[in-house]
Design a protein around this motif. Structure first.
Motif, short mmCIF file in Angstrom:
data_model
loop_
_atom_site.label_atom_id
_atom_site.label_comp_id
_atom_site.label_asym_id
_atom_site.label_seq_id
_atom_site.Cartn_x
_atom_site.Cartn_y
_atom_site.Cartn_z
N LEU A 1 36.33 40.73 42.94
CA LEU A 1 37.48 40.16 43.65
C LEU A 1 38.68 40.06 42.73
O LEU A 1 38.56 39.70 41.55
CB LEU A 1 37.13 38.76 44.18
CG LEU A 1 35.94 38.66 45.13
CD1 LEU A 1 35.69 37.20 45.51
CD2 LEU A 1 36.17 39.51 46.37
N SER A 2 39.82 40.33 43.31
CA SER A 2 41.08 40.13 42.57
C SER A 2 41.40 38.64 42.56
O SER A 2 40.89 37.87 43.40
CB SER A 2 42.20 40.91 43.24
OG SER A 2 42.46 40.37 44.52
N PRO A 3 42.22 38.18 41.65
CA PRO A 3 42.60 36.76 41.64
C PRO A 3 43.19 36.28 42.96
O PRO A 3 42.97 35.13 43.37
CB PRO A 3 43.62 36.68 40.50
CG PRO A 3 43.22 37.79 39.57
CD PRO A 3 42.74 38.89 40.47
N LEU A 4 43.93 37.16 43.65
CA LEU A 4 44.50 36.78 44.93
C LEU A 4 43.41 36.55 45.98
O LEU A 4 43.43 35.55 46.72
CB LEU A 4 45.47 37.85 45.41
CG LEU A 4 46.12 37.60 46.77
CD1 LEU A 4 46.93 36.30 46.75
CD2 LEU A 4 47.00 38.78 47.18
N ARG A 5 42.45 37.45 46.05
CA ARG A 5 41.36 37.31 47.02
C ARG A 5 40.48 36.10 46.72
O ARG A 5 39.91 35.50 47.63
CB ARG A 5 40.51 38.58 47.05
CG ARG A 5 41.20 39.78 47.69
CD ARG A 5 40.25 40.95 47.77
NE ARG A 5 39.09 40.64 48.61
CZ ARG A 5 37.99 41.40 48.67
NH1 ARG A 5 37.92 42.50 47.91
NH2 ARG A 5 37.00 41.07 49.44
N ALA B 1 37.84 44.15 32.99
CA ALA B 1 39.17 44.57 32.54
C ALA B 1 39.60 45.90 33.16
O ALA B 1 40.78 46.11 33.43
CB ALA B 1 39.17 44.69 31.01
N ASP B 2 38.63 46.80 33.40
CA ASP B 2 38.98 48.11 33.94
C ASP B 2 39.62 48.00 35.32
O ASP B 2 40.61 48.69 35.62
CB ASP B 2 37.75 49.00 34.00
CG ASP B 2 37.21 49.33 32.61
OD1 ASP B 2 37.99 49.19 31.65
OD2 ASP B 2 36.02 49.69 32.51
N SER B 3 39.06 47.16 36.18
CA SER B 3 39.56 47.03 37.55
C SER B 3 40.44 45.81 37.75
O SER B 3 40.96 45.60 38.85
CB SER B 3 38.38 46.97 38.52
OG SER B 3 37.53 45.87 38.20
N VAL C 1 31.83 38.56 40.86
CA VAL C 1 31.30 37.30 41.40
C VAL C 1 29.89 37.54 41.92
O VAL C 1 29.69 38.30 42.88
CB VAL C 1 32.19 36.78 42.55
CG1 VAL C 1 31.66 35.45 43.08
CG2 VAL C 1 33.63 36.63 42.09
N PRO C 2 28.88 36.95 41.28
CA PRO C 2 27.50 37.11 41.78
C PRO C 2 27.36 36.50 43.18
O PRO C 2 28.05 35.54 43.53
CB PRO C 2 26.66 36.34 40.76
CG PRO C 2 27.52 36.24 39.54
CD PRO C 2 28.93 36.16 40.05
N GLY D 1 37.40 27.47 39.62
CA GLY D 1 36.55 27.92 38.51
C GLY D 1 36.62 29.43 38.32
O GLY D 1 36.70 29.93 37.19
N LEU D 2 36.61 30.18 39.42
CA LEU D 2 36.73 31.63 39.32
C LEU D 2 38.12 32.05 38.84
O LEU D 2 38.25 33.00 38.06
CB LEU D 2 36.43 32.26 40.69
CG LEU D 2 34.98 32.15 41.17
CD1 LEU D 2 34.84 32.67 42.59
CD2 LEU D 2 34.05 32.92 40.23
N ARG D 3 39.13 31.34 39.27
CA ARG D 3 40.48 31.64 38.79
C ARG D 3 40.60 31.39 37.28
O ARG D 3 41.30 32.12 36.57
CB ARG D 3 41.50 30.77 39.53
CG ARG D 3 41.73 31.16 40.97
CD ARG D 3 42.66 32.34 41.12
NE ARG D 3 44.00 32.05 40.58
CZ ARG D 3 44.99 32.92 40.59
NH1 ARG D 3 44.80 34.14 41.10
NH2 ARG D 3 46.17 32.60 40.10
N ALA D 4 39.90 30.38 36.80
CA ALA D 4 39.94 30.08 35.38
C ALA D 4 39.30 31.22 34.56
O ALA D 4 39.78 31.56 33.48
CB ALA D 4 39.20 28.77 35.10
#
Length: 231
Positions: free
Chosen positions: A95-99, A153-155, A160-161, A217-220
């Motif tokens: 997931l991207s940070p926006l999603r 980093a590539d994408s 996210v598991p 937490g995921l955004r962090a």
């Protein structure tokens, strides 16, 4: 002659004696009257229970079925869509940070709309919702942290598991909203009941706050990795 009595002291059941000594059977209408006066051993009240005498669990099941049958179709459509969203969280994703931010913010908005729809701008309800949100963000962040999340980093995405927790939180939020709507429809006075409003709003805030804490937490994870890469 007077009627003869049996051993029990009652008149003989089958015969009456006349003065001329001729006996005759007891009249038929007397037998019917006596039989009608005696309570039936298995009367209709014993065979069939009245609605008031039905067990409480039967009445509860009947009421629950009626509530489900009279629920508008769009409510079940919304529930099906939420279940589909929750099931999509079960598998691993990138997931991207926006999603990452979309779903938590949507759940927070859904819970707040539930409070406003049910209780309006009742200060106690809004305070309960804010308190639940704050409790979840302060004390439950570690409980809902996603184990194994890492930055790709590539994408430029976060791995996210898969987890069943989002689905559980989604179902909990829907059930709170559904239960509150049913109770308010049956008892409109609950809209101004302080205890009911505070309890429902607190639950709304807690569950949506858990969603928001997980998203933060995921955004962090994304922010930390992006900062390291930039350095």
């Amino acid at each position: 002659m007077r009627p003869q009595r049996g051993r029990s002291g009652h008149f003989a059941a089958d015969r009456w004696r006349r003065q001329d000594g001729v006996s005759r059977p007891r009249p038929a209408f007397r037998r019917r009257v006596v039989a009608a006066a005696r309570p039936a051993r298995h009367s209709a009240t014993h065979r069939h229970r009245t609605p008031a005498s039905r067990p409480s669990h039967t009445r509860s099941c009947t009421m629950l079925i009626q509530i489900v049958l009279h629920t508008p179709g769009w409510v079940w459509g919304l529930f099906a869509a939420l279940i589909a969203v929750g099931l999509s969280q079960v598998r691993d994703r990138a997931l991207s940070p926006l999603r990452i931010a979309i779903l938590p913010l949507a759940m927070v908005a859904l819970s707040l709309s539930g409070v406003l729809t049910a209780f309006g701008h009742f200060p106690l309800a809004l305070g309960g919702w804010a308190a639940g949100l704050g409790i979840a963000l302060t004390f439950a962040r570690s409980l809902v942290a996603v184990r194994g999340a890492r930055w790709l980093a590539d994408s430029q995405t976060v791995h996210v598991p898969g987890s069943w927790l989002p689905l559980a939180l989604i179902v909990a939020l829907f059930m709170i909203k559904y239960a509150a709507g049913v109770n308010l429809a049956m008892h409109p006075a609950l809209a101004t009941d302080a205890t009911f409003a505070a309890t429902c709003s607190l639950a709304y805030g807690l569950f949506s706050g858990l969603f928001l804490a997980r998203g933060l937490g995921l955004r962090a994870v994304a922010s930390q990795r992006q900062g390291v890469a930039a350095a």
